[in-house]
Design an enzyme around this catalytic site. Structure first.
Site, PDB file in Angstrom:
ATOM      1  N   GLU A   1     -28.198  14.710  -4.029  1.00  0.00           N
ATOM      2  CA  GLU A   1     -26.807  14.987  -4.241  1.00  0.00           C
ATOM      3  C   GLU A   1     -26.017  13.980  -4.567  1.00  0.00           C
ATOM      4  O   GLU A   1     -25.880  12.775  -4.171  1.00  0.00           O
ATOM      5  CB  GLU A   1     -26.073  15.684  -2.766  1.00  0.00           C
ATOM      6  CG  GLU A   1     -26.911  16.999  -2.380  1.00  0.00           C
ATOM      7  CD  GLU A   1     -26.344  17.563  -1.607  1.00  0.00           C
ATOM      8  OE1 GLU A   1     -25.719  16.933  -0.410  1.00  0.00           O
ATOM      9  OE2 GLU A   1     -26.552  18.696  -1.239  1.00  0.00           O
TER      10      GLU A   1
ATOM     11  N   HIS B   1     -23.540  23.077   3.947  1.00  0.00           N
ATOM     12  CA  HIS B   1     -22.303  22.519   4.469  1.00  0.00           C
ATOM     13  C   HIS B   1     -22.017  23.385   5.917  1.00  0.00           C
ATOM     14  O   HIS B   1     -21.456  24.362   5.809  1.00  0.00           O
ATOM     15  CB  HIS B   1     -20.944  22.372   3.541  1.00  0.00           C
ATOM     16  CG  HIS B   1     -20.361  21.020   4.247  1.00  0.00           C
ATOM     17  ND1 HIS B   1     -20.581  19.849   3.743  1.00  0.00           N
ATOM     18  CD2 HIS B   1     -19.301  21.124   4.773  1.00  0.00           C
ATOM     19  CE1 HIS B   1     -19.560  18.989   4.287  1.00  0.00           C
ATOM     20  NE2 HIS B   1     -18.852  19.761   5.157  1.00  0.00           N
TER      21      HIS B   1
ATOM     22  N   HIS C   1     -27.484  12.400   0.286  1.00  0.00           N
ATOM     23  CA  HIS C   1     -26.339  12.324  -0.644  1.00  0.00           C
ATOM     24  C   HIS C   1     -25.890  10.970  -0.632  1.00  0.00           C
ATOM     25  O   HIS C   1     -24.953  10.503   0.079  1.00  0.00           O
ATOM     26  CB  HIS C   1     -25.436  13.163  -0.128  1.00  0.00           C
ATOM     27  CG  HIS C   1     -24.179  13.448  -0.944  1.00  0.00           C
ATOM     28  ND1 HIS C   1     -23.345  14.626  -0.866  1.00  0.00           N
ATOM     29  CD2 HIS C   1     -23.529  12.687  -1.824  1.00  0.00           C
ATOM     30  CE1 HIS C   1     -22.360  14.369  -1.723  1.00  0.00           C
ATOM     31  NE2 HIS C   1     -22.515  13.263  -2.187  1.00  0.00           N
TER      32      HIS C   1
END
Ligand SMILES: CC(=O)[C@@H](O)[C@H](O)COP(=O)(O)O
Ligand SMILES: NCC(=O)COP(=O)(O)O
Length: 248
Positions: free
Chosen positions: A71, A199, A43
């Site tokens: 991401e 997450h 990410h």
């Protein structure tokens, strides 16, 4: 079987803390791949607090056939050497692009898209990313009304934000948040979308999630996995997650 994508952001946090080259997120990705994970997730954020622009290409060069999941916030502007999310995707052509509506001021990802607000500007971006050969996934809050709109604007999958579920699980009261995940996953599937999740997933809460949503395509896990690997070792920790996903 739900696939495991290992997020190596946190290795880059440790590396950056001393300003050198080690520990290298590329090496962590190689060990995770050798241990049997199905993909690698990064990410890269505009402030490059952990994964840097150069890491994106370096990791992309060692995937050895497993999927790359990139991401980011497609609306975040270029900053310094960060070229913008779509440009990063264009440069490495990952198998999957997961769009996350994070602002720079956030310590981590903490919410999904509001499709009532964002659908019109997401639609052309999704088309552009798909034209680059990517599967496109949208980070979405569990329990969101109208989650099926993700399919209307061209997304291939959603990624359920599992932070609230993880927090509730740790408090011993996960039923409501798990039910929200199950309901949203079912709505997404009924709309023809694939379903990812991620997450704050860990070895304690993952089993409950995959048993409740056996059709989950992929979980992406990083923070807890590398925290656990400090004590168990990375190869063994990846093996533990794979065993949970296999239902062992
Ligand atoms: C979208 C999501 O929940 C995570 O993939 C995210 O990558 C976490 O970001 P940090 O590693 O910067 O906390
Ligand atoms: N999309 C979730 C991810 O890649 C990793 O999230 P976390 O396990 O670091 O919380």
């Amino acid at each position: 079987m739900t696939l495991l994508s290992v997020n190596v952001n946190k290795v880059a946090v440790l590396r950056n803390s001393r300003g050198g080259f080690d520990p290298d997120p590329v090496h962590a990705a190689q060990v995770a791949i050798a241990s049997g994970c199905h993909g690698i997730t990064v990410h890269p954020r505009p402030d490059q607090r952990h994964i840097r622009v150069e890491d994106v290409a370096r990791i992309g060069a060692v995937l050895d056939g497993v999927e790359y999941n990139l991401e980011g916030n497609p609306f975040a502007p270029a900053r310094g050497s960060y070229p913008g999310f779509v440009e990063l995707v264009r440069s490495v052509r990952p198998a999957q692009a997961t769009l996350v509506p994070d602002g720079d001021g956030q310590i981590t990802s903490d919410h999904g898209f509001d499709l009532h607000r964002d659908a019109d500007r997401l639609r052309p971006l999704i088309a552009e990313l798909k034209a680059l050969g990517c599967r496109v996934s949208l980070f979405m809050d569990a329990g969101t009304a109208g989650i099926e709109r993700a399919a209307d604007i061209g997304a291939d999958r959603i990624e359920l934000y599992t932070g609230p579920f993880a927090q509730a699980f740790a408090a011993g009261d996960a039923a409501r948040e798990l039910a929200a995940c199950v309901a949203s996953a079912g709505q997404a599937r009924a709309a023809g979308l694939g379903v990812n999740a991620g997450h704050d997933l860990n070895q304690h809460n993952l089993g409950a999630l995959v048993r409740a949503i056996p059709f989950l395509d992929e979980v992406s896990i990083g923070h807890a996995l590398f925290g656990e690997a400090l004590y168990e070792g990375l190869a063994a920790t990846v093996g533990n997650y794979l065993a949970i996903l296999k239902g062992d």
